[in-house]
Design a protein around this motif. Structure first.
Motif, short mmCIF file in Angstrom:
data_model
loop_
_atom_site.label_atom_id
_atom_site.label_comp_id
_atom_site.label_asym_id
_atom_site.label_seq_id
_atom_site.Cartn_x
_atom_site.Cartn_y
_atom_site.Cartn_z
N ASP A 130 -4.05 9.55 -8.76
CA ASP A 130 -3.50 10.32 -9.87
C ASP A 130 -4.58 11.14 -10.58
O ASP A 130 -4.36 12.29 -10.94
N ASP A 164 2.20 3.36 -1.75
CA ASP A 164 0.82 3.81 -1.94
C ASP A 164 0.37 4.84 -0.90
O ASP A 164 -0.76 5.32 -0.98
N ASP A 165 1.20 5.16 0.06
CA ASP A 165 0.88 6.18 1.06
C ASP A 165 1.12 7.54 0.43
O ASP A 165 2.22 8.07 0.44
N ARG A 166 0.07 8.10 -0.17
CA ARG A 166 0.19 9.36 -0.90
C ARG A 166 -0.82 10.37 -0.39
O ARG A 166 -1.94 10.02 -0.02
#
Length: 153
Positions: free
Chosen positions: A20, A43-45
């Protein structure tokens, strides 16, 4: 064998534990527009941000140390990779980065190669140099000391 066409895009992948904060810095503060990218859930971003034209600057260690000296930054130990972003106004880029929590490593300085450079510590430990061109590539190529590696004696 040599490729018949040069690569169409350069992507620099910045792996970060604070996704972020990195998105906020590069997309929201530095203004790099985001394009659609595939990732699964949780959490795969991933964010793919457009940073204008990309070039690869290959620098001998001596040249990198000279740039460190010009910008007033203590030399890194060992090989490094950092971002260098051409901006319209170096002072504005530094101000925006600092407001976003970046630490100034080197304040704006006029360089001998006719740019205004500054360096900040970005998210995930990456150093970011902002540079503002003070003359065109055509003007620069006519000045003493500017040539391609193949032209050097």
């Amino acid at each position: 064998m040599t490729l018949t066409h040069p690569p169409r895009q350069l992507r620099l992948i910045i792996e970060t534990d604070d996704f972020d904060e990195a998105v906020r810095f590069y997309r929201d503060i530095l203004g790099m527009p985001e394009q659609a990218a595939f990732a699964t859930m949780g959490d795969d971003r991933v964010a793919i941000l457009h940073a204008g034209e990309a070039t690869i600057e290959l620098a001998a260690s001596t040249h990198a140390r000279n740039i460190d000296s010009i910008e007033g930054v203590r030399p890194a130990t060992g090989p490094t990779l950092r971002l260098a972003l051409e901006v319209a106004h170096t002072d504005d880029a530094v101000s925006a980065a600092v407001e976003a929590g970046a630490a100034v490593l080197a304040p704006p300085v006029n360089t001998p190669f006719r740019t205004i450079n500054a360096r900040v510590q970005g998210p995930a430990g990456w150093q970011v140099t902002f540079f503002q061109e003070l003359e065109t590539l055509e003007e620069r190529s006519t000045r003493q000391g500017f040539m391609t590696d193949g032209q050097r004696p």
